[in-house]
Structures are given as C-alpha cells and as structure tokens.
Write a protein that holds these residues in place. Structure first.
Motif, PDB file in Angstrom:
ATOM      1  N   MET A   1      20.223  21.635 -23.258  1.00 36.88           N
ATOM      2  CA  MET A   1      19.912  21.679 -21.818  1.00 36.88           C
ATOM      3  C   MET A   1      18.431  21.951 -21.579  1.00 36.88           C
ATOM      4  SD  MET A   1      23.010  23.886 -20.070  1.00 36.88           S
ATOM      5  CE  MET A   1      21.820  24.599 -18.952  1.00 36.88           C
ATOM      6  N   TYR A   2      17.838  22.781 -22.423  1.00 40.04           N
ATOM      7  CA  TYR A   2      16.454  23.199 -22.231  1.00 40.04           C
ATOM      8  C   TYR A   2      15.440  22.340 -22.982  1.00 40.04           C
ATOM      9  CZ  TYR A   2      18.173  27.494 -20.104  1.00 40.04           C
ATOM     10  OH  TYR A   2      18.781  28.393 -19.275  1.00 40.04           O
ATOM     11  N   ALA A   3      15.888  21.595 -23.962  1.00 41.22           N
ATOM     12  CA  ALA A   3      14.974  20.848 -24.828  1.00 41.22           C
ATOM     13  C   ALA A   3      14.265  19.738 -24.070  1.00 41.22           C
ATOM     14  CB  ALA A   3      15.730  20.286 -26.023  1.00 41.22           C
ATOM     15  N   SER A   4      13.091  19.385 -24.556  1.00 39.51           N
ATOM     16  CA  SER A   4      12.250  18.408 -23.868  1.00 39.51           C
ATOM     17  C   SER A   4      12.695  16.971 -24.073  1.00 39.51           C
ATOM     18  CB  SER A   4      10.797  18.559 -24.326  1.00 39.51           C
ATOM     19  OG  SER A   4      10.703  18.300 -25.712  1.00 39.51           O
ATOM     20  N   SER A   5      13.454  16.698 -25.113  1.00 43.88           N
ATOM     21  CA  SER A   5      13.893  15.335 -25.393  1.00 43.88           C
ATOM     22  C   SER A   5      15.300  15.133 -24.854  1.00 43.88           C
ATOM     23  CB  SER A   5      13.892  15.093 -26.915  1.00 43.88           C
ATOM     24  OG  SER A   5      14.448  13.846 -27.200  1.00 43.88           O
ATOM     25  N   SER A   6      15.602  13.916 -24.473  1.00 52.07           N
ATOM     26  CA  SER A   6      16.942  13.626 -23.967  1.00 52.07           C
ATOM     27  C   SER A   6      17.892  13.242 -25.088  1.00 52.07           C
ATOM     28  CB  SER A   6      16.878  12.509 -22.925  1.00 52.07           C
ATOM     29  OG  SER A   6      16.367  11.334 -23.519  1.00 52.07           O
ATOM     30  N   THR A   7      17.401  13.200 -26.328  1.00 50.27           N
ATOM     31  CA  THR A   7      18.283  12.863 -27.440  1.00 50.27           C
ATOM     32  C   THR A   7      19.140  14.052 -27.789  1.00 50.27           C
ATOM     33  OG1 THR A   7      16.792  13.598 -29.189  1.00 50.27           O
ATOM     34  CG2 THR A   7      16.522  11.323 -28.403  1.00 50.27           C
ATOM     35  N   GLU A   8      20.222  13.820 -28.505  1.00 50.78           N
ATOM     36  CA  GLU A   8      21.114  14.911 -28.893  1.00 50.78           C
ATOM     37  C   GLU A   8      20.762  15.478 -30.264  1.00 50.78           C
ATOM     38  OE1 GLU A   8      25.255  14.198 -28.291  1.00 50.78           O
ATOM     39  OE2 GLU A   8      24.880  13.131 -26.432  1.00 50.78           O
ATOM     40  N   ASP A   9      19.693  15.007 -30.883  1.00 51.43           N
ATOM     41  CA  ASP A   9      19.289  15.490 -32.206  1.00 51.43           C
ATOM     42  C   ASP A   9      18.486  16.772 -32.036  1.00 51.43           C
ATOM     43  OD1 ASP A   9      18.482  15.925 -34.778  1.00 51.43           O
ATOM     44  OD2 ASP A   9      17.198  14.159 -34.901  1.00 51.43           O
TER      45      ASP A   9
END
Length: 152
Positions: free
Chosen positions: A90-98
């Motif tokens: 939720m907080y990460a900058s990338s929209s990928t799930e990795d």
C-alpha cells in the motif's frame, strides 16, 4: 520447535557467541553466517536480520531470540509476513506486486497517508519518519526495514 532443534540450538548459539557474553551481536552474526553457511551478508543485512528477531530491543540476540530465528517461522509468522507484505504494498512507490524491488519513499508515504485520511504531512516530515528505520541510509524503506519498523 522439534526435539532435534531444542538440542542443536544451544550449541549453534554458543558457536555464534564468539565473545561468550551470552548475546549475539551483528558482527558475530555476520561472521558466523559467512563461516558456517557460506552466506556473506552486509552489515546492514545482518542488522535487519538481528533487529527482526530482537524481541527485547537491546540490539543483541539472547539464546531465546536466537532460537526463534534459527528454527524458522511458524504458521502465525507466515500470516504476519503476508499481512506486512500487503501493508507494505500500500505504501510502496511502485505499483508492481514485487515487494523485493519496491520501496517506500517519502513521496509514496505522503501520498498513502493522505489517501487514508491522515492530516496533511509534508515530504520533509515523511522523510523524517522514514529516516528512523532506514538502516542502509538510502532515504527509502525496503520491505525488511518496514518489517523492523512495524515490529518496533
């Protein structure tokens, strides 16, 4: 923990505890992982591993904390890890799930907190929040650093 683990962990702990103070430090953890497992890990990686298992927050592993680390995660830990990965995403900058390559940046933290209805924080305030748990000093939170933060 099975009976074999109960018998092996004290002797493994003693091997890791090079100075005999009944605590394992980051440098002892690093040294022994390299010698016994062939795992040459950085100081930062060892600090993340130690911090994740350091239940009393003293920066060292006692035998009980070491035992939990050495015997692996149980089912409850697996559920906790999945929940943390979801929260991290939720907080990460990338929209990928990795989650191994994504990071929480000050901007992504600010954006998510705003979406969640938190009062408006500036990027500098978010940078200060991240700084406390940014073990490698890159200005962002990796999943392992996020996990340490959430366990604190």
């Amino acid at each position: 923990m099975n009976s074999h683990s109960i018998m092996v962990v004290p002797s493994v702990f003693a091997a890791f505890d090079k100075d005999g103070d009944r605590k394992v430090s980051v440098s002892e953890l690093r040294c022994c992982m390299a010698a016994s497992l062939g795992e040459d890990i950085s100081e930062e990686e060892a600090a993340v591993v130690l911090a994740a298992a350091d239940a009393d927050g003293d920066g060292l592993l006692n035998q009980e904390e070491f035992s939990r680390l050495a015997t692996g995660a149980d089912e409850e830990d697996d559920v906790r890890r999945r929940c943390l990965r979801e929260a991290f995403g939720m907080y990460a900058s990338s929209s990928t799930e990795d989650t191994t390559t994504t990071m929480i940046t000050p901007a992504s933290l600010r954006r998510t907190l705003s979406r969640l209805g938190s009062h408006e924080l500036g990027v500098e305030e978010c940078r200060a929040m991240i700084c406390r748990f940014d073990l490698d000093g890159d200005g962002k939170l990796s999943f392992d650093e996020f996990r340490v933060m959430m366990m604190a």
